[in-house]
Design a protein around this motif. Sequence first.
Motif, PDB file in Angstrom:
ATOM      1  N   VAL A 197      98.265  50.540  51.059  1.00  0.00           N
ATOM      2  CA  VAL A 197      96.804  50.457  51.105  1.00  0.00           C
ATOM      3  C   VAL A 197      96.346  49.120  50.525  1.00  0.00           C
ATOM      4  N   GLY A 198      96.906  48.749  49.390  1.00  0.00           N
ATOM      5  CA  GLY A 198      96.553  47.471  48.775  1.00  0.00           C
ATOM      6  C   GLY A 198      96.888  46.290  49.669  1.00  0.00           C
ATOM      7  N   ALA A 199      98.064  46.306  50.286  1.00  0.00           N
ATOM      8  CA  ALA A 199      98.475  45.217  51.174  1.00  0.00           C
ATOM      9  C   ALA A 199      97.564  45.142  52.394  1.00  0.00           C
ATOM     10  N   ALA A 200      97.186  46.294  52.932  1.00  0.00           N
ATOM     11  CA  ALA A 200      96.308  46.317  54.107  1.00  0.00           C
ATOM     12  C   ALA A 200      94.936  45.732  53.777  1.00  0.00           C
ATOM     13  N   ILE A 201      94.381  46.115  52.644  1.00  0.00           N
ATOM     14  CA  ILE A 201      93.061  45.611  52.273  1.00  0.00           C
ATOM     15  C   ILE A 201      93.123  44.121  51.965  1.00  0.00           C
ATOM     16  N   CYS A 202      94.166  43.685  51.288  1.00  0.00           N
ATOM     17  CA  CYS A 202      94.314  42.257  51.009  1.00  0.00           C
ATOM     18  C   CYS A 202      94.538  41.485  52.305  1.00  0.00           C
ATOM     19  N   GLY A 203      95.255  42.083  53.253  1.00  0.00           N
ATOM     20  CA  GLY A 203      95.487  41.439  54.542  1.00  0.00           C
ATOM     21  C   GLY A 203      94.213  41.245  55.336  1.00  0.00           C
ATOM     22  N   LEU A 204      93.257  42.131  55.152  1.00  0.00           N
ATOM     23  CA  LEU A 204      91.960  42.001  55.810  1.00  0.00           C
ATOM     24  C   LEU A 204      91.038  41.050  55.053  1.00  0.00           C
ATOM     25  N   GLN A 205      91.496  40.587  53.918  1.00  0.00           N
ATOM     26  CA  GLN A 205      90.763  39.656  53.062  1.00  0.00           C
ATOM     27  C   GLN A 205      89.409  40.229  52.635  1.00  0.00           C
ATOM     28  N   LEU A 206      89.417  41.530  52.336  1.00  0.00           N
ATOM     29  CA  LEU A 206      88.206  42.188  51.864  1.00  0.00           C
ATOM     30  C   LEU A 206      88.095  42.183  50.344  1.00  0.00           C
ATOM     31  N   ASP A 207      89.181  41.796  49.674  1.00  0.00           N
ATOM     32  CA  ASP A 207      89.194  41.840  48.211  1.00  0.00           C
ATOM     33  C   ASP A 207      90.122  40.736  47.719  1.00  0.00           C
ATOM     34  N   ASP A 208      89.911  40.280  46.485  1.00  0.00           N
ATOM     35  CA  ASP A 208      90.770  39.232  45.941  1.00  0.00           C
ATOM     36  C   ASP A 208      92.152  39.747  45.566  1.00  0.00           C
ATOM     37  N   GLY A 209      92.329  41.041  45.468  1.00  0.00           N
ATOM     38  CA  GLY A 209      93.646  41.616  45.220  1.00  0.00           C
ATOM     39  C   GLY A 209      93.842  42.164  43.839  1.00  0.00           C
ATOM     40  N   ASP A 210      93.551  41.391  42.802  1.00  0.00           N
ATOM     41  CA  ASP A 210      93.827  41.832  41.438  1.00  0.00           C
ATOM     42  C   ASP A 210      92.962  43.024  41.026  1.00  0.00           C
ATOM     43  N   SER A 211      91.685  42.945  41.313  1.00  0.00           N
ATOM     44  CA  SER A 211      90.818  44.061  40.919  1.00  0.00           C
ATOM     45  C   SER A 211      91.155  45.319  41.721  1.00  0.00           C
ATOM     46  N   LEU A 212      91.512  45.137  42.979  1.00  0.00           N
ATOM     47  CA  LEU A 212      91.902  46.281  43.801  1.00  0.00           C
ATOM     48  C   LEU A 212      93.187  46.903  43.277  1.00  0.00           C
ATOM     49  N   THR A 213      94.167  46.079  42.957  1.00  0.00           N
ATOM     50  CA  THR A 213      95.437  46.584  42.438  1.00  0.00           C
ATOM     51  C   THR A 213      95.224  47.315  41.123  1.00  0.00           C
ATOM     52  N   ASP A 214      94.391  46.768  40.270  1.00  0.00           N
ATOM     53  CA  ASP A 214      94.087  47.441  38.999  1.00  0.00           C
ATOM     54  C   ASP A 214      93.439  48.805  39.239  1.00  0.00           C
ATOM     55  N   LEU A 215      92.501  48.861  40.180  1.00  0.00           N
ATOM     56  CA  LEU A 215      91.828  50.120  40.489  1.00  0.00           C
ATOM     57  C   LEU A 215      92.799  51.134  41.080  1.00  0.00           C
ATOM     58  N   LEU A 216      93.638  50.697  42.018  1.00  0.00           N
ATOM     59  CA  LEU A 216      94.614  51.606  42.626  1.00  0.00           C
ATOM     60  C   LEU A 216      95.618  52.126  41.588  1.00  0.00           C
ATOM     61  N   ALA A 217      96.036  51.250  40.684  1.00  0.00           N
ATOM     62  CA  ALA A 217      96.970  51.669  39.637  1.00  0.00           C
ATOM     63  C   ALA A 217      96.324  52.696  38.707  1.00  0.00           C
ATOM     64  N   LYS A 218      95.064  52.493  38.421  1.00  0.00           N
ATOM     65  CA  LYS A 218      94.349  53.440  37.557  1.00  0.00           C
ATOM     66  C   LYS A 218      94.189  54.791  38.258  1.00  0.00           C
ATOM     67  N   CYS A 272     105.695  46.262  44.208  1.00  0.00           N
ATOM     68  CA  CYS A 272     105.855  47.065  45.423  1.00  0.00           C
ATOM     69  C   CYS A 272     105.013  46.479  46.551  1.00  0.00           C
ATOM     70  N   GLN A 273     103.772  46.141  46.253  1.00  0.00           N
ATOM     71  CA  GLN A 273     102.878  45.567  47.260  1.00  0.00           C
ATOM     72  C   GLN A 273     103.412  44.234  47.772  1.00  0.00           C
ATOM     73  N   GLU A 274     103.928  43.410  46.892  1.00  0.00           N
ATOM     74  CA  GLU A 274     104.491  42.122  47.316  1.00  0.00           C
ATOM     75  C   GLU A 274     105.693  42.316  48.233  1.00  0.00           C
ATOM     76  N   GLN A 275     106.512  43.320  47.952  1.00  0.00           N
ATOM     77  CA  GLN A 275     107.658  43.600  48.814  1.00  0.00           C
ATOM     78  C   GLN A 275     107.197  44.090  50.183  1.00  0.00           C
ATOM     79  N   ILE A 276     106.170  44.908  50.215  1.00  0.00           N
ATOM     80  CA  ILE A 276     105.626  45.386  51.486  1.00  0.00           C
ATOM     81  C   ILE A 276     105.088  44.207  52.294  1.00  0.00           C
ATOM     82  N   GLU A 277     104.355  43.318  51.637  1.00  0.00           N
ATOM     83  CA  GLU A 277     103.808  42.152  52.317  1.00  0.00           C
ATOM     84  C   GLU A 277     104.914  41.245  52.847  1.00  0.00           C
TER      85      GLU A 277
END
Length: 90
Positions: free
Chosen positions: A12-33, A45-50
């Motif tokens: 999910v994080g990789a897909a959203i970052c791929g669409l350039q809808l978010d800078d990545g760090d805040s999204l990753t922090d939110l998903l981890a929480k 994990c996200q970097e490996q998926i990408e």
Amino acid sequence: MYPPSMIATGSVGAAICGLQLDDGDSLTDLLAKITNTDVDCLKACQEQIEAVLVNSLRQVRQQQQQSNPSKTVDELDQASTPTDVRDINL
């Protein structure tokens, strides 16, 4: 190596970052929480998926160029769907 929930969250994080809808760090922090996982582990994990996606797309592009050598790179890069997924509001 990763549990299915981590792979799903990283996807999910990789897909959203791929669409350039978010800078990545805040999204990753939110998903981890939300999933109660370690931020650094989720980022890895996200970097490996990408990385897998980049390699896979590179292989597909090479196969397309070999089967259609007359097409330019720009023609091969055009989306095959009629609508840009970034224009869809859910």
